[in-house]
Design an enzyme around this catalytic site. Structure first.
Site, mmCIF file in Angstrom:
data_model
loop_
_atom_site.group_PDB
_atom_site.id
_atom_site.type_symbol
_atom_site.label_atom_id
_atom_site.label_comp_id
_atom_site.label_asym_id
_atom_site.label_seq_id
_atom_site.Cartn_x
_atom_site.Cartn_y
_atom_site.Cartn_z
ATOM 1 N N GLU A 250 5.673 -10.444 -2.009
ATOM 2 C CA GLU A 250 5.829 -9.127 -2.637
ATOM 3 C C GLU A 250 4.672 -8.213 -2.274
ATOM 4 O OE1 GLU A 250 8.688 -8.574 -3.476
ATOM 5 O OE2 GLU A 250 8.960 -8.734 -5.642
ATOM 6 N N THR B 19 9.307 0.385 -2.842
ATOM 7 C CA THR B 19 8.483 0.095 -4.031
ATOM 8 C C THR B 19 7.062 0.630 -3.845
ATOM 9 O OG1 THR B 19 9.795 -1.835 -4.534
ATOM 10 C CG2 THR B 19 7.604 -1.787 -5.483
#
Ligand code: HSE
Length: 311
Positions: free
Chosen positions: A129, A182
């Site tokens: 991530e 993101t």
């Protein structure tokens, strides 16, 4: 297990209500399939059978970054071949990168004889991530691995807690055909929070978790508000207000941006309401000429799983 495993990694909703960075859940579908095999090659091999446009260089792919974090901890030189059949669109806000990163370490862990528990894999998946978004958040990878609702009580030290949810709770997710990175939607957030907002947010997180554990739908509904990230991020999503209102009018308990968007999710106490909420949210995007896909699913209880051999 021989030299390869076939796994299913579910989509996930992060930032559930007020739980920015700390509360997520897994869905039954959509989900990605991955074939993970040991290879004697000098480096990991990535095969994208879905045409999702994944980065194929091992140093850039979230899955191989996560894998290398795990293999580094083990001191292992083993390399893997990863074949992706992705169904979760990258940049849609339902944990596409998380499914890849968590799926890779889950499969490799099985092939290496389970040196780690499933919870023990979370920190490695978080490295994926970080490579994807610049932040090592766990609110997608932890529910992808463990299933159900998962609370990240603390990041340092990492403390992952599975929260039992009501037996019957359904989610509707509408993914408009726009993509939000993101990384970008984290950069626009403020780094400080006024005391008053912190108090409101803490009350809502505590209320939501209590509501989930006790199956108190009124409390879940009253607590599904984010006063920190969502008011800022909502500007990135066309029709945001109307979509939320449509879900609530259809009887959803509460709704919000899924992860960093642009998907919007709603929670409902039965499947019919979840279908209605999904249809109504979809209708709003359609009337604004924005294509979207809708997914209706119970909360997934199992997380990533092995698929039977030969499938
Ligand atoms: N909690 C993360 C964020 C989730 O909001 O940036 C990203 O899917």
């Amino acid at each position: 297990v021989e030299d390869g495993v076939h796994i299913y990694a579910p989509a996930t909703v992060a930032n559930v209500g007020p739980g920015f960075d700390i509360l997520g859940f897994a869905m039954n579908h959509p989900g990605d399939e991955m074939l993970i095999e040991k290879t004697k090659a000098a480096q990991h091999i990535i095969i994208d059978s879905s045409g999702a446009g994944l980065p194929l260089g091992p140093e850039k792919n979230v899955a191989t970054v996560a894998l290398d974090a795990m293999l580094g901890q083990l001191g292992s030189k083993q390399k893997f071949q990863l074949t992706f059949l992705k169904k979760i669109a990258p940049g849609s806000g339902i944990g596409s990168s998380a499914a890849s990163a968590a799926g890779a370490v889950y499969g490799a862990n099985v092939l290496l004889g389970n040196p780690f528990t499933t919870t023990g894999l979370v920190p490695f998946a978080m490295m994926g991530e970080e490579a994807a978004s610049g932040s090592a958040h766990a609110d997608n990878v932890a529910p992808a691995l463990l299933g159900g609702f998962v609370l990240i009580r603390s990041y340092e030290p990492l403390d992952i807690i599975s929260i039992p949810g009501p037996e019957q709770i359904f989610c509707s997710v509408v993914c408009p055909e726009i993509s939000i990175a993101t990384e970008k939607s984290r950069k626009i957030l403020k780094t400080t929070v006024p005391l008053e907002k912190a108090v409101t947010q803490c009350g809502n997180v505590a209320g939501l978790v209590t509501g989930l554990i006790t199956g108190n739908f009124r409390l879940i509904s009253d607590s599904m508000h984010d006063v920190i990230a969502e008011p800022i991020r909502s500007f990135l999503i066309p029709e945001y207000e109307n979509v939320i209102q449509a879900a609530l009018n259809a009887g959803a308990l509460g709704c919000g941006i899924s992860g960093s968007g642009p998907s919007i999710f709603a929670l409902s106490k039965d499947e019919d309401t979840a279908m209605m909420a999904g249809e109504e949210m979809d209708r709003v995007f359609a009337s604004a000429d924005i294509g979207s896909s809708v997914f209706i699913s119970p909360v997934n209880k199992q997380g990533i799983k092995l698929l039977p051999e030969g499938t």
